[in-house]
Motif scaffolding. Structure first.
Motif, PDB file in Angstrom:
ATOM      1  N   VAL A  37      -2.639  -2.515   8.474  1.00 52.65           N
ATOM      2  CA  VAL A  37      -0.820  -2.873   7.858  1.00 52.65           C
ATOM      3  C   VAL A  37      -0.770  -2.174   6.426  1.00 52.65           C
ATOM      4  CG1 VAL A  37       0.774  -3.853   6.406  1.00 52.65           C
ATOM      5  CG2 VAL A  37       0.479  -4.846   8.648  1.00 52.65           C
ATOM      6  N   PHE A  94       0.738   1.513   5.186  1.00 53.12           N
ATOM      7  CA  PHE A  94       1.523   1.410   3.975  1.00 53.12           C
ATOM      8  C   PHE A  94       0.519   2.697   2.728  1.00 53.12           C
ATOM      9  CE2 PHE A  94       3.447  -2.150   4.399  1.00 53.12           C
ATOM     10  CZ  PHE A  94       4.747  -1.773   4.714  1.00 53.12           C
ATOM     11  N   SER A  95      -0.895   2.594   2.906  1.00 53.32           N
ATOM     12  CA  SER A  95      -1.446   3.057   2.310  1.00 53.32           C
ATOM     13  C   SER A  95      -1.067   4.594   2.356  1.00 53.32           C
ATOM     14  CB  SER A  95      -2.506   3.216   2.029  1.00 53.32           C
ATOM     15  OG  SER A  95      -3.482   3.916   0.974  1.00 53.32           O
ATOM     16  N   LYS A 144       2.403   6.360   1.186  1.00 52.72           N
ATOM     17  CA  LYS A 144       1.760   6.845   0.110  1.00 52.72           C
ATOM     18  C   LYS A 144       1.960   8.258  -0.501  1.00 52.72           C
ATOM     19  CE  LYS A 144       0.930   4.873  -4.264  1.00 52.72           C
ATOM     20  NZ  LYS A 144       0.266   3.883  -5.120  1.00 52.72           N
TER      21      LYS A 144
END
Length: 77
Positions: free
Chosen positions: A39, A43-44, A47
């Motif tokens: 997870v 998300f990284s 981004k």
């Protein structure tokens, strides 16, 4: 001689049956850590992709700068 060693090792084998072996709380904790790591990496990644798209739109990579208009998405709907 080697046959004797092999037969003795088979008789002295104390390996548990597969039904007697369970992962336990440590195995559960490892799985939860792996899920959390995926997870966080996801998300990284999102981004970084957004930052790369913003840099591309700004013309950092030698492309023509792009002006994005948020109102056009509302008008198309």
């Amino acid at each position: 001689m080697s046959l004797l060693i092999v037969s003795l090792s088979v008789l002295m084998d104390e390996t548990p049956d597969p039904t007697e072996v369970k992962a336990g709380p440590l195995g559960f904790a490892v799985w939860m850590f792996m899920i959390l790591a995926v997870v966080v990496i996801g998300f990284s990644l999102v981004k970084q992709l957004r930052k790369a798209q913003a840099a591309k739109d700004a013309g950092v990579f030698g492309d023509e700068p792009v002006v994005r208009d948020e109102d056009t998405s509302e008008k198309k709907s």
